[in-house]
Write an enzyme that holds these catalytic residues in place. Sequence first.
Site, short mmCIF file in Angstrom:
data_model
loop_
_atom_site.label_atom_id
_atom_site.label_comp_id
_atom_site.label_asym_id
_atom_site.label_seq_id
_atom_site.Cartn_x
_atom_site.Cartn_y
_atom_site.Cartn_z
N GLU A 46 -3.64 -8.51 -3.81
CA GLU A 46 -3.76 -7.09 -4.16
C GLU A 46 -4.02 -7.00 -5.66
O GLU A 46 -3.17 -7.37 -6.46
CB GLU A 46 -2.45 -6.39 -3.77
CG GLU A 46 -2.46 -4.90 -3.87
CD GLU A 46 -1.10 -4.32 -3.48
OE1 GLU A 46 -0.59 -3.47 -4.24
OE2 GLU A 46 -0.53 -4.75 -2.45
N ASP A 57 4.22 3.25 -11.03
CA ASP A 57 4.64 1.91 -11.44
C ASP A 57 5.71 1.94 -12.52
O ASP A 57 5.75 2.83 -13.36
CB ASP A 57 3.42 1.13 -11.93
CG ASP A 57 2.43 0.88 -10.81
OD1 ASP A 57 2.84 0.30 -9.79
OD2 ASP A 57 1.25 1.27 -10.93
#
Length: 258
Positions: A46, A57
């Site tokens: 990924e 994030d």
Amino acid sequence: MNRIHYLFNTKQDRVLSIYFTAGFPKLEDTIPVMEAIEAGGADIIEIGIPYSDPIADGPTIQDSNMIALENGMSMKKLFDQLKGFRAKVHLPVVLMGYLNPIMQFGMEEFCKKCKEVGVDGLIVPDLPMQQYLDEYKNLFDSYGLVNTFLISPQTSEKRIREIDENTDGFIYMVSSHSITGAKADISDEQIAYFERVKAMNLKNPRLIGFGISDAQTFTTASQYSNGAIIGSAFIKKIKDAQDLSQDIQAYLRAVKTQ
């Protein structure tokens, strides 16, 4: 057959997906990191597309985004790096990125480039499902790109079933309602969520992400799903690596140890 479909047709458990940020730790590390991930025995790669405001994030991945951008990483640079990677890397590859930079690049051009270089799927965390269905599903399908949606402990059963119905690859189970980041262990509350979703008997395979970092958390997550995704812990590992390839392979072998 799309490589993601092939993977889950041939392997149903302990699927290990590894996330890293393109152009990190150094600008030209993208392909070497991918090669080491494959050599280390992971099942999916990924690749995060660096962005200045990665809202989902945590600090570790935010920091890697900033470093990659400072290194000179861009969408064009990433696709230039990925040209010809299929001669060396055979795992399914997913690009994870936010909608804004993809739209700036041009959605159709982005999908076209993904197909040209050999990308198999996309994760766009801030792409609403209805917008995907109305505007982009046919485009993604025409370029052979599998789209992945995220669910969390707060996602209703109705919504999860809608996502399952409109997914053709795997479902990304966010382990907790928070930003990304490695945690010490998996809580009873998270286990209850994993069990609840497992009992729904969804048609798509599920990978658990956020807080997976080692053999213990990977094994626990895999008991309730088809496998797990490691991101922040991997980013920390490559940031501190003395020998990038060897350190990556050693880390992944340790994670996969039962």
